[in-house]
Design a protein around this motif. Structure first.
Motif, PDB file in Angstrom:
ATOM      1  N   VAL A   6      -0.310   4.650  -8.736  1.00  0.00           N
ATOM      2  CA  VAL A   6      -1.006   4.116  -7.570  1.00  0.00           C
ATOM      3  C   VAL A   6      -1.940   3.018  -8.037  1.00  0.00           C
ATOM      4  CG1 VAL A   6      -2.617   4.635  -5.694  1.00  0.00           C
ATOM      5  CG2 VAL A   6      -0.880   6.316  -6.343  1.00  0.00           C
ATOM      6  N   ASP A   7      -1.764   1.827  -7.527  1.00  0.00           N
ATOM      7  CA  ASP A   7      -2.611   0.683  -7.885  1.00  0.00           C
ATOM      8  C   ASP A   7      -3.102   0.062  -6.587  1.00  0.00           C
ATOM      9  OD1 ASP A   7      -3.895  -1.451  -9.029  1.00  0.00           O
ATOM     10  OD2 ASP A   7      -2.217  -2.069 -10.284  1.00  0.00           O
ATOM     11  N   ILE A   8      -4.331   0.396  -6.203  1.00  0.00           N
ATOM     12  CA  ILE A   8      -4.876   0.022  -4.898  1.00  0.00           C
ATOM     13  C   ILE A   8      -6.245  -0.609  -5.105  1.00  0.00           C
ATOM     14  CG2 ILE A   8      -5.668   0.886  -2.649  1.00  0.00           C
ATOM     15  CD1 ILE A   8      -3.652   3.116  -2.863  1.00  0.00           C
ATOM     16  N   SER A   9      -6.520  -1.687  -4.404  1.00  0.00           N
ATOM     17  CA  SER A   9      -7.773  -2.410  -4.576  1.00  0.00           C
ATOM     18  C   SER A   9      -8.874  -1.909  -3.652  1.00  0.00           C
ATOM     19  CB  SER A   9      -7.545  -3.911  -4.333  1.00  0.00           C
ATOM     20  OG  SER A   9      -7.083  -4.136  -3.010  1.00  0.00           O
ATOM     21  N   GLU A  10      -8.680  -0.778  -3.007  1.00  0.00           N
ATOM     22  CA  GLU A  10      -9.701  -0.205  -2.130  1.00  0.00           C
ATOM     23  C   GLU A  10      -9.857   1.273  -2.467  1.00  0.00           C
ATOM     24  OE1 GLU A  10      -8.042   0.347   2.071  1.00  0.00           O
ATOM     25  OE2 GLU A  10      -6.634  -1.092   1.177  1.00  0.00           O
ATOM     26  N   VAL A  12      -9.809   5.298  -2.566  1.00  0.00           N
ATOM     27  CA  VAL A  12      -8.779   6.247  -2.162  1.00  0.00           C
ATOM     28  C   VAL A  12      -9.385   7.648  -2.073  1.00  0.00           C
ATOM     29  CG1 VAL A  12      -6.973   4.890  -3.273  1.00  0.00           C
ATOM     30  CG2 VAL A  12      -7.990   6.809  -4.502  1.00  0.00           C
ATOM     31  N   ARG A  34      -7.083   5.609   2.234  1.00  0.00           N
ATOM     32  CA  ARG A  34      -5.798   5.738   1.550  1.00  0.00           C
ATOM     33  C   ARG A  34      -5.738   7.113   0.902  1.00  0.00           C
ATOM     34  NH1 ARG A  34      -3.976   0.335   0.651  1.00  0.00           N
ATOM     35  NH2 ARG A  34      -2.004   1.271  -0.006  1.00  0.00           N
ATOM     36  N   GLU A  53       0.269   8.996   0.663  1.00  0.00           N
ATOM     37  CA  GLU A  53       1.006   7.839   0.168  1.00  0.00           C
ATOM     38  C   GLU A  53       1.699   8.154  -1.148  1.00  0.00           C
ATOM     39  OE1 GLU A  53      -1.051   4.118   0.130  1.00  0.00           O
ATOM     40  OE2 GLU A  53      -2.272   4.654   1.877  1.00  0.00           O
ATOM     41  N   ARG A  74       7.680   8.841  -2.343  1.00  0.00           N
ATOM     42  CA  ARG A  74       6.249   9.111  -2.474  1.00  0.00           C
ATOM     43  C   ARG A  74       5.974  10.285  -3.416  1.00  0.00           C
ATOM     44  NH1 ARG A  74       3.346   8.244   3.459  1.00  0.00           N
ATOM     45  NH2 ARG A  74       4.498   6.373   4.076  1.00  0.00           N
ATOM     46  N   ILE A  93      -3.968   6.802 -11.236  1.00  0.00           N
ATOM     47  CA  ILE A  93      -4.512   6.017 -10.127  1.00  0.00           C
ATOM     48  C   ILE A  93      -5.397   4.911 -10.666  1.00  0.00           C
ATOM     49  CG2 ILE A  93      -6.047   6.067  -8.124  1.00  0.00           C
ATOM     50  CD1 ILE A  93      -5.223   8.981  -7.679  1.00  0.00           C
ATOM     51  N   ARG A  94      -5.188   3.715 -10.165  1.00  0.00           N
ATOM     52  CA  ARG A  94      -6.115   2.610 -10.416  1.00  0.00           C
ATOM     53  C   ARG A  94      -6.691   2.193  -9.060  1.00  0.00           C
ATOM     54  NH1 ARG A  94      -3.373  -2.225 -12.991  1.00  0.00           N
ATOM     55  NH2 ARG A  94      -3.602  -1.047 -14.930  1.00  0.00           N
ATOM     56  N   ALA A  95      -7.972   2.452  -8.884  1.00  0.00           N
ATOM     57  CA  ALA A  95      -8.658   2.146  -7.625  1.00  0.00           C
ATOM     58  C   ALA A  95     -10.147   2.012  -7.938  1.00  0.00           C
ATOM     59  CB  ALA A  95      -8.428   3.244  -6.589  1.00  0.00           C
TER      60      ALA A  95
END
Length: 226
Positions: A6-10, A12, A34, A53, A74, A93-95
């Motif tokens: 998971v690579d999300i800029s917001e 989670v 998210r 997700e 998923r 996870i990257r967030a």
């Protein structure tokens, strides 16, 4: 190094299969919409009407019914048994921020494992949300505008030194150690500043300070990314 699942800029929300308070998930999602599940955390997520997700873990707690309700793309099984599902999720996870629910309460061994994972992945800004407090790893420097009289507990997961301002009992000149001196049941005289010389210190503050902690961790995350 493998890329994160998971690579999300917001921010989670990460949900586990442990004890979940009535408002825990809603409180987290209102701040971090998210949703990611750690293995059995998919169950309470689905029960609340949410399809994660991503589901990450060894899947020993993921029932056939839950698996059927979640799209196959998923599902991200990590079969090794040397780490917990929370640990697997954190490292995948990257967030900028992770709000973790369903990891406190119930079994003490699960809580201790969660604390261990938060410290081992100290490069992540992760807040464990409990019934009465929120728990997070203390970065090199943090300022939290807690109220006078609030309980601020510090618990070292390894030997840690540092300094504080705004605590009734300062930590300056002390070595905190899980096998020696700890810092539980301290009290705030007003806003608190803590500096640490090495990673490994957990802070526990009232749950009502969640938004203050989120804002306080943002500058620390920015400094870590530089």
């Amino acid at each position: 190094m493998k890329p994160p699942i998971v690579d999300i800029s917001e921010p989670v929300t990460l949900i586990g299969g442990g004890e979940l308070g009535r408002n825990d998930l809603d409180d987290a999602l209102s701040r971090a919409p998210r949703l990611i599940a750690a293995d059995g955390g998919a169950g309470p997520a689905l029960a609340a009407g949410h399809i994660p997700e991503a589901v990450i873990g060894d899947f020993d707690s993921l029932t056939a019914e839950w698996r059927h309700r979640i799209p196959g793309d998923r599902l991200f099984p990590i079969r090794e048994q040397d780490s917990t599902d929370f640990d697997k999720a954190l490292r995948s996870i990257r967030a900028p921020l992770i709000l973790a629910v369903g990891f406190l309460g119930a079994r003490v061994d699960h809580q201790l494992a969660a604390f261990n994972a938060v410290v081992r992945h100290a490069n992540h800004s992760c807040i464990l949300i409990g019934a009465h407090e929120v728990i997070f790893h203390v970065p090199a420097r943090i300022e939290v505008p807690v109220a006078r009289g609030d309980v601020v507990s510090l618990f070292p997961m390894r030997a840690v030194t540092g300094r504080s301002h705004g605590l009734e009992w300062p930590i300056d000149g002390l070595e905190l150690n899980p096998g020696g001196r700890i810092g539980t049941s301290n009290r705030a005289l007003g806003p608190v500043t803590i500096e640490t010389d090495q990673p490994g210190l957990l802070a526990m503050v009232p749950r009502g300070a969640l938004d203050d902690v989120i804002r306080a961790l943002a500058p620390a995350q920015a400094r870590a990314a530089e």
